[in-house]
Structure formats: C-alpha cells, structure tokens
Design a protein around this motif. Structure first.
Motif, PDB file in Angstrom:
ATOM      1  N   PRO A   1      13.047   4.372   8.220  1.00  0.00           N
ATOM      2  CA  PRO A   1      12.954   3.593   6.978  1.00  0.00           C
ATOM      3  C   PRO A   1      11.577   3.708   6.325  1.00  0.00           C
ATOM      4  N   MET A   2      11.572   3.824   5.001  1.00  0.00           N
ATOM      5  CA  MET A   2      10.327   3.863   4.236  1.00  0.00           C
ATOM      6  C   MET A   2      10.590   3.242   2.875  1.00  0.00           C
ATOM      7  N   LEU A   3       9.672   2.396   2.421  1.00  0.00           N
ATOM      8  CA  LEU A   3       9.786   1.739   1.125  1.00  0.00           C
ATOM      9  C   LEU A   3       8.757   2.282   0.144  1.00  0.00           C
ATOM     10  N   GLU A   4       9.089   2.210  -1.132  1.00  0.00           N
ATOM     11  CA  GLU A   4       8.152   2.641  -2.168  1.00  0.00           C
ATOM     12  C   GLU A   4       6.949   1.707  -2.181  1.00  0.00           C
ATOM     13  N   ALA A   5       5.764   2.299  -2.311  1.00  0.00           N
ATOM     14  CA  ALA A   5       4.523   1.582  -2.023  1.00  0.00           C
ATOM     15  C   ALA A   5       4.230   0.447  -2.993  1.00  0.00           C
ATOM     16  N   TYR A   6       4.250   0.718  -4.281  1.00  0.00           N
ATOM     17  CA  TYR A   6       3.795  -0.301  -5.222  1.00  0.00           C
ATOM     18  C   TYR A   6       4.822  -1.425  -5.397  1.00  0.00           C
ATOM     19  N   THR A   7       6.105  -1.126  -5.250  1.00  0.00           N
ATOM     20  CA  THR A   7       7.105  -2.191  -5.230  1.00  0.00           C
ATOM     21  C   THR A   7       6.850  -3.117  -4.042  1.00  0.00           C
ATOM     22  N   THR A   8       6.544  -2.506  -2.890  1.00  0.00           N
ATOM     23  CA  THR A   8       6.253  -3.281  -1.686  1.00  0.00           C
ATOM     24  C   THR A   8       5.042  -4.180  -1.886  1.00  0.00           C
ATOM     25  N   LEU A   9       3.984  -3.636  -2.471  1.00  0.00           N
ATOM     26  CA  LEU A   9       2.779  -4.438  -2.673  1.00  0.00           C
ATOM     27  C   LEU A   9       3.000  -5.555  -3.689  1.00  0.00           C
ATOM     28  N   GLY A  10       3.868  -5.318  -4.679  1.00  0.00           N
ATOM     29  CA  GLY A  10       4.198  -6.396  -5.601  1.00  0.00           C
ATOM     30  C   GLY A  10       4.841  -7.567  -4.875  1.00  0.00           C
ATOM     31  N   TYR A  11       5.705  -7.254  -3.899  1.00  0.00           N
ATOM     32  CA  TYR A  11       6.313  -8.311  -3.093  1.00  0.00           C
ATOM     33  C   TYR A  11       5.251  -9.000  -2.236  1.00  0.00           C
ATOM     34  N   VAL A  12       4.389  -8.213  -1.604  1.00  0.00           N
ATOM     35  CA  VAL A  12       3.340  -8.792  -0.754  1.00  0.00           C
ATOM     36  C   VAL A  12       2.397  -9.670  -1.580  1.00  0.00           C
TER      37      VAL A  12
ATOM     38  N   ARG B   1      -5.235 -14.013  -0.630  1.00  0.00           N
ATOM     39  CA  ARG B   1      -6.634 -13.636  -0.457  1.00  0.00           C
ATOM     40  C   ARG B   1      -6.860 -12.130  -0.295  1.00  0.00           C
ATOM     41  N   MET B   2      -6.012 -11.459   0.441  1.00  0.00           N
ATOM     42  CA  MET B   2      -6.275 -10.075   0.821  1.00  0.00           C
ATOM     43  C   MET B   2      -6.272  -9.136  -0.378  1.00  0.00           C
ATOM     44  N   THR B   3      -7.152  -8.146  -0.337  1.00  0.00           N
ATOM     45  CA  THR B   3      -7.080  -7.030  -1.265  1.00  0.00           C
ATOM     46  C   THR B   3      -5.830  -6.209  -0.940  1.00  0.00           C
ATOM     47  N   LEU B   4      -5.148  -5.725  -1.980  1.00  0.00           N
ATOM     48  CA  LEU B   4      -3.900  -4.990  -1.804  1.00  0.00           C
ATOM     49  C   LEU B   4      -4.050  -3.578  -2.356  1.00  0.00           C
ATOM     50  N   GLY B   5      -3.612  -2.583  -1.570  1.00  0.00           N
ATOM     51  CA  GLY B   5      -3.737  -1.216  -2.047  1.00  0.00           C
ATOM     52  C   GLY B   5      -2.839  -0.256  -1.297  1.00  0.00           C
ATOM     53  N   VAL B   6      -2.778   0.952  -1.813  1.00  0.00           N
ATOM     54  CA  VAL B   6      -2.027   2.036  -1.184  1.00  0.00           C
ATOM     55  C   VAL B   6      -3.028   2.966  -0.515  1.00  0.00           C
ATOM     56  N   LEU B   7      -2.749   3.320   0.728  1.00  0.00           N
ATOM     57  CA  LEU B   7      -3.651   4.176   1.508  1.00  0.00           C
ATOM     58  C   LEU B   7      -2.890   5.446   1.887  1.00  0.00           C
ATOM     59  N   VAL B   8      -2.966   6.457   1.033  1.00  0.00           N
ATOM     60  CA  VAL B   8      -3.495   6.444  -0.316  1.00  0.00           C
ATOM     61  C   VAL B   8      -2.414   6.950  -1.268  1.00  0.00           C
TER      62      VAL B   8
ATOM     63  N   LYS C   1      -1.423   1.802 -15.253  1.00  0.00           N
ATOM     64  CA  LYS C   1      -0.683   0.611 -15.657  1.00  0.00           C
ATOM     65  C   LYS C   1      -0.046  -0.076 -14.451  1.00  0.00           C
ATOM     66  N   ILE C   2       0.465   0.704 -13.500  1.00  0.00           N
ATOM     67  CA  ILE C   2       1.065   0.138 -12.290  1.00  0.00           C
ATOM     68  C   ILE C   2       0.023  -0.642 -11.494  1.00  0.00           C
ATOM     69  N   VAL C   3      -1.158  -0.054 -11.298  1.00  0.00           N
ATOM     70  CA  VAL C   3      -2.210  -0.737 -10.539  1.00  0.00           C
ATOM     71  C   VAL C   3      -2.695  -1.973 -11.295  1.00  0.00           C
ATOM     72  N   THR C   4      -2.774  -1.875 -12.616  1.00  0.00           N
ATOM     73  CA  THR C   4      -3.154  -3.037 -13.413  1.00  0.00           C
ATOM     74  C   THR C   4      -2.130  -4.158 -13.254  1.00  0.00           C
ATOM     75  N   THR C   5      -0.853  -3.814 -13.261  1.00  0.00           N
ATOM     76  CA  THR C   5       0.201  -4.811 -13.081  1.00  0.00           C
ATOM     77  C   THR C   5       0.053  -5.514 -11.738  1.00  0.00           C
ATOM     78  N   LEU C   6      -0.187  -4.725 -10.682  1.00  0.00           N
ATOM     79  CA  LEU C   6      -0.416  -5.321  -9.369  1.00  0.00           C
ATOM     80  C   LEU C   6      -1.637  -6.235  -9.398  1.00  0.00           C
ATOM     81  N   ASP C   7      -2.679  -5.823 -10.088  1.00  0.00           N
ATOM     82  CA  ASP C   7      -3.899  -6.629 -10.156  1.00  0.00           C
ATOM     83  C   ASP C   7      -3.640  -7.956 -10.855  1.00  0.00           C
ATOM     84  N   VAL C   8      -2.921  -7.908 -11.976  1.00  0.00           N
ATOM     85  CA  VAL C   8      -2.637  -9.135 -12.720  1.00  0.00           C
ATOM     86  C   VAL C   8      -1.751 -10.065 -11.903  1.00  0.00           C
ATOM     87  N   LEU C   9      -0.705  -9.527 -11.299  1.00  0.00           N
ATOM     88  CA  LEU C   9       0.247 -10.361 -10.564  1.00  0.00           C
ATOM     89  C   LEU C   9      -0.345 -10.911  -9.264  1.00  0.00           C
TER      90      LEU C   9
END
Length: 289
Positions: free
Chosen positions: A56-67, A73-80, A93-101
């Motif tokens: 199983p593998m999930l798409e990264a930025y969708t996953t981080l949006g859920y997290v 508190r934690m910084t959220l990112g894709v490595l890499v 725009k995707i990273v900005t969306t994650l930052d705002v949310l």
C-alpha cells in the motif's frame, strides 16, 4: 537535536481499513510528544529496494492534508517531492494550500525523481538525469517566484509560465522553507547552496557525512552563501529502539558536525514505534546540542 517522524510505509497493520486510524493516531501522538516534523514519501509504488512494489502507498500531499487536520505543531513535508510528478506552478500552489490549511507548517522537500518503474507504470515522462536536474532548478526558481511579490511570467528552458499568481500567500512567514534532499556532490549540494534552507542526507559513517558537509561548504563559498544559514538534517539508519545507545551516540557525533534534525522511520506498528521513541529516546535526544 530535533526529531522528525518519516512515515514511509502504510503496510502495518495489514488491513486497508486501518490505514487511516493508524495514521491519525500516530500523527497525533507524535505531535503531542514533541516530534518536530512529520514527513511522507513521494511514491506511488512502494520502493522495491525495501519492500514489494505492490504494498500500500498513498499520494503524499493528500496524506499531509489529512495529517494537517489531526495535528497542531509539527512541520509537515514530503521527503522528498519528485520533481517530475507535478508541474512547478501547481506544486507551489499545492504546498501553499498545505501551508494555509496547517496554519503555516508546510515545508517543501524536493529532489530529482528516480523511481523509473512507477514513472513508466503511471505514464510520467522519464527523462535523462541531466534534464531532471535542470527541471529541478527551474522548479526551485518558480516556487521562489510564486512565493514572492513577483506575479510576472517565468521563461525557462523546460517551463514557461505566463503569470505566477499565488493567492492566498503562505502564512506566517515569507514562504515555506525549502529542503533539497540528496547527497550528490556536483549537482544536488550545489542546488542546496544556491536555493535551499536545509539539506537532507543519509545518516552514514561520520567521516562520510563530514565530507558531504565540506562539499556543501565549498558550494556555499562559491555561491556567496552563508553555510551556517542552511539547516542540516538526515535520515537515521540506526534503529532508535533496537540500538538506542548507538543511536544516541551517533546523534551526538552528528550534532558536533552541525546536524540539527534527525528523521526516524517506523520499523514496527507506527503507533507503538512513535510512543516508544517518545518515551525512551526523545527526552535524551532533545538534550543533545
């Protein structure tokens, strides 16, 4: 020394319906315990070097949006982030969306894509390594422009943008910090010196890491960049639980070289792993300077 949790597998527990509650419990536990960052991989197939590709593998930025909705508190990112997987303007725009949310907690981790099986399998263009690095540099330039006051065009060899409008802007600071991952001495570490706020290396022998950082220092000198302004991070290869003493000893040696964040990867049920690391390792790690 800060500690990051790199959530690299969704295979434990094995039931697909347990992926979501396990991810949520792990992220909340890590956030409450004081982990500094939470990262996931940018893969669509599991890496064959570590496990079967059809795990199983999930798409990264969708996953981080859920997290982001589970944590505070934690910084959220894709490595890499793989540079070939998203057009640069959309990535910004995707990273900005994650930052705002997430309330200003996004970090852009990025590197040259390498896993050709998943690229060919899913129809992602496979280009020569030299071109991947050209695209990586242009992507970094585009993201920086998207996160600036310059909404004008971008004209590159591989990407052309008529306008670089990004509204809303990232929250709480000028832009999300940029981490360039990898240890290639000629290209990757040069891009770190030129564009990044942090690097991400593998936690191997101390002499090897010292050499990589010396190479980075030389690139910084060539670019007129302050070497000390770049945060040094790495993925630890030593188990923090099975080899706790060796892990802490290595962390002290890395800290002496200027490393300020270590990422660890679950090697058992992730909730159990995060809880035990929080109890048995994190207190000692945070005392390392």
């Amino acid at each position: 020394m800060k500690l990051g949790l790199h959530y690299w597998t969704f295979s434990t527990p094995s039931e697909p319906e347990l992926i979501t509650p396990t991810l949520a419990r792990t992220a909340r536990l890590a956030d409450e315990a004081g982990f500094a960052s939470f990262t996931v991989m940018d893969h669509y197939f599991q890496m064959e070097a570590t496990a079967p590709a059809d795990e199983p593998m999930l798409e990264a930025y969708t996953t981080l949006g859920y997290v982001a909705g589970q944590t505070e508190r934690m910084t959220l990112g894709v490595l890499v982030t793989g540079v070939m997987y998203r057009y640069p303007g959309l990535l910004a725009k995707i990273v900005t969306t994650l930052d705002v949310l997430s309330g200003g907690r996004a970090r852009l981790g990025i590197g040259a894509s390498w896993y050709e099986r998943e690229q060919r399998g899913l129809g992602v263009p496979v280009v020569p390594m030299g071109e991947r690095f050209e695209r990586l540099e242009e992507t970094l330039q585009i993201c920086l422009q998207m996160w600036s006051s310059d909404n004008g065009p971008f004209e590159g060899r591989h990407y052309q943008l008529a306008e670089t409008l990004c509204v809303p802007a990232p929250l709480g600071r000028q832009r999300p910090p940029i981490m360039v991952g990898g240890s290639g001495e000629k290209k990757t570490l040069r891009l770190v010196a030129r564009y990044a706020d942090s690097c991400n290396l593998f936690g191997g022998p101390v002499d090897e890491l010292r050499h990589k950082l010396d190479v980075l220092r030389s690139h910084c000198e060539a670019e007129g960049r302050d070497y000390d302004s770049i945060e040094k991070t790495l993925v630890m290869r030593i188990s923090p639980l099975d080899e706790r003493d060796a892990f802490l000893a290595a962390a002290r040696e890395y800290a002496a070289l200027g490393v300020t964040e270590i990422q660890v990867t679950p090697d058992r049920h992730p909730v159990e792993f995060a809880g035990q690391v929080a109890d048995l390792v994190l207190p000692a790690l945070t005392e390392i300077r």
